[in-house]
Design a protein around this motif. Structure first.
Motif, PDB file in Angstrom:
ATOM      1  N   LYS A  13     -41.123  65.267  21.939  1.00  0.00           N
ATOM      2  CA  LYS A  13     -41.106  63.818  21.718  1.00  0.00           C
ATOM      3  C   LYS A  13     -41.102  63.587  20.209  1.00  0.00           C
ATOM      4  N   LEU A  14     -40.203  62.737  19.719  1.00  0.00           N
ATOM      5  CA  LEU A  14     -40.147  62.441  18.284  1.00  0.00           C
ATOM      6  C   LEU A  14     -40.421  60.948  18.086  1.00  0.00           C
ATOM      7  N   PRO A  15     -41.701  60.567  18.005  1.00  0.00           N
ATOM      8  CA  PRO A  15     -42.034  59.140  17.903  1.00  0.00           C
ATOM      9  C   PRO A  15     -41.384  58.467  16.696  1.00  0.00           C
ATOM     10  N   GLN A  16     -41.140  59.235  15.606  1.00  0.00           N
ATOM     11  CA  GLN A  16     -40.541  58.634  14.404  1.00  0.00           C
ATOM     12  C   GLN A  16     -39.116  58.164  14.649  1.00  0.00           C
ATOM     13  N   HIS A  17     -38.461  58.728  15.686  1.00  0.00           N
ATOM     14  CA  HIS A  17     -37.102  58.303  16.033  1.00  0.00           C
ATOM     15  C   HIS A  17     -37.096  57.556  17.375  1.00  0.00           C
ATOM     16  N   ASN A  18     -38.278  57.341  17.948  1.00  0.00           N
ATOM     17  CA  ASN A  18     -38.404  56.785  19.289  1.00  0.00           C
ATOM     18  C   ASN A  18     -37.520  57.581  20.259  1.00  0.00           C
ATOM     19  N   LYS A 250     -43.955  58.637   7.359  1.00  0.00           N
ATOM     20  CA  LYS A 250     -43.734  59.793   6.485  1.00  0.00           C
ATOM     21  C   LYS A 250     -42.258  59.898   6.070  1.00  0.00           C
ATOM     22  N   ARG A 251     -41.406  59.729   7.070  1.00  0.00           N
ATOM     23  CA  ARG A 251     -39.962  59.819   6.854  1.00  0.00           C
ATOM     24  C   ARG A 251     -39.480  58.710   5.921  1.00  0.00           C
ATOM     25  N   GLN A 252     -39.999  57.498   6.194  1.00  0.00           N
ATOM     26  CA  GLN A 252     -39.602  56.345   5.381  1.00  0.00           C
ATOM     27  C   GLN A 252     -40.107  56.501   3.943  1.00  0.00           C
TER      28      GLN A 252
END
Lengths: 305, 65
Positions: A13-18, A250-252
């Motif tokens: 699951k990658l919540p940062q990309h939904n 984090k990505r942003q």
């Protein structure tokens, strides 16, 4: 939990990309992120002679695997840091990875090059933090070895978490010079400098760790015994705390810094890059930091063959 | 269920009932962003159910220095 692409069972699951992906589509996503990094920053061409700096950890071995799969034919480069069993196990892991895939691994040994001293001893003798000494020595030999062997690109396994932690560290101290130079590509801007690239900079540590497990890549997952209490780990944990409550932060933080923040910081040092009067490697001082270290240690530096 | 946490100080935890991976991480106060969970060399997702007789390991993904 279903894969957003094929509706099969999702493995990650990658919540940062939904997003959620099955094994196959996670690997596809991962390779796409690496290809995007390479393309966006013009990191590599298929005819480049690429040296991947490997440590036996997940990030560098995953990078070597992916670059090989994407057709870049990279060789590996391992530096034995002389940290007891940890270094021996790390080297064995890199050797068996290379052997299984028919890839070339080059190695050098710090104790052999520096009068029998490993990182622990060098750190003690110079009263410098082990991670800082280790980084300095590794950067020097990556560049020196690649230059000697005529590689034109060095690829390192720095991931999104590494870069975000460095950014946080530089911001908290307002290191404007470092902020202006922090980049997924460090170009060849001196005749004795080899271009350095970070193709995993769009991917988190969780993603590289997951990729290693899914693809059955054995790696050393114990932390370096000398890194205990390192400040970079504190920054990573802090960023992961934010990420848990606000996925995508984090990505942003890092990728938007590259897009919108970086240009605000002016590079004052890069313009003054010159050749070290002792070894000829690029430096902003008369004598480079590595040669200063050698002087302080009072050891005779061995020349690389 | 036996949960081996492969992060210093390398503790093992026993749970008397089955539960989802994200519940196990919550019980152990581990951040899902900082770890991966493995059963028989396979990666587990946060929604995977772990039976009470299973053995799993938890690894940190944070590398430092």
């Amino acid at each position: 939990m279903k894969c957003i692409k094929c509706k099969g069972k999702a493995q990650i699951k990658l919540p940062q990309h939904n997003s959620r992906f099955c094994k196959t589509h996670f690997i596809e996503y991962f390779h796409n992120q690496v290809s995007k990094a390479i393309k966006n920053y013009r990191m590599l061409n298929k005819d480049d002679k690429v040296l991947v700096a490997v440590s036996g950890g997940k990030d560098s071995l995953v990078l070597w695997e992916v670059l090989n799969q994407l057709g870049y034919c990279p060789d590996g480069f391992y530096i034995d840091l002389g940290i007891d069993d940890y270094s021996r196990q790390s080297e064995n892991t890199c050797r068996s990875f290379a052997q299984q895939r028919g890839l070339d691994l080059h190695t050098v040994s710090i104790p052999e090059l520096m009068g029998g001293l490993g990182i622990k001893e060098i750190s003690r003798k110079t009263r410098r933090n082990p991670c800082s000494v280790c980084g300095l020595i590794k950067r020097y030999y990556f560049n020196h070895y690649a230059l000697n062997k005529k590689y034109n690109v060095i690829a390192t396994g720095h991931n999104l978490d590494d870069e975000a932690a460095t950014l946080m560290s530089n911001l908290t101290r307002w290191q404007t010079g470092y902020l202006s130079r922090q980049s997924p590509v460090l170009p060849k801007n001196h005749p004795a400098m080899v271009k350095k690239v970070k193709p995993l900079h769009r991917l988190t540590e969780k993603e590289t760790g997951s990729y290693a497990v899914i693809n059955r890549i054995p790696y050393i997952y114990e932390e370096c015994p000398l890194a205990e209490g390192a400040r970079s780990i504190l920054y990573k944990k802090t960023l992961n705390y934010l990420e848990f409550y606000s996925p995508g932060t984090k990505r942003q933080f890092y990728l938007d810094f590259l897009k919108k923040g970086k240009y605000n910081f002016k590079d004052s040092e890069q313009a003054n890059l010159t050749s070290c009067n002792t070894c000829g490697q690029p430096t902003t001082l008369e004598t480079c930091a590595f040669c200063h270290l050698i002087e302080r240690l009072e050891v005779k530096k061995q020349v690389l063959s | 269920m036996l949960v081996k946490v492969e992060i210093p100080p390398y503790k093992e935890h026993q749970f008397e009932r089955g539960m989802k991976v994200n519940k196990i991480l919550k019980e152990l106060q581990l951040n899902p962003e900082s770890v991966i969970v493995i059963k028989n060399s396979e990666l587990l997702s946060p929604d995977d159910w772990v039976e009470k007789d299973d053995e799993i390991s938890i690894r940190s993904v944070i590398s430092g220095g």
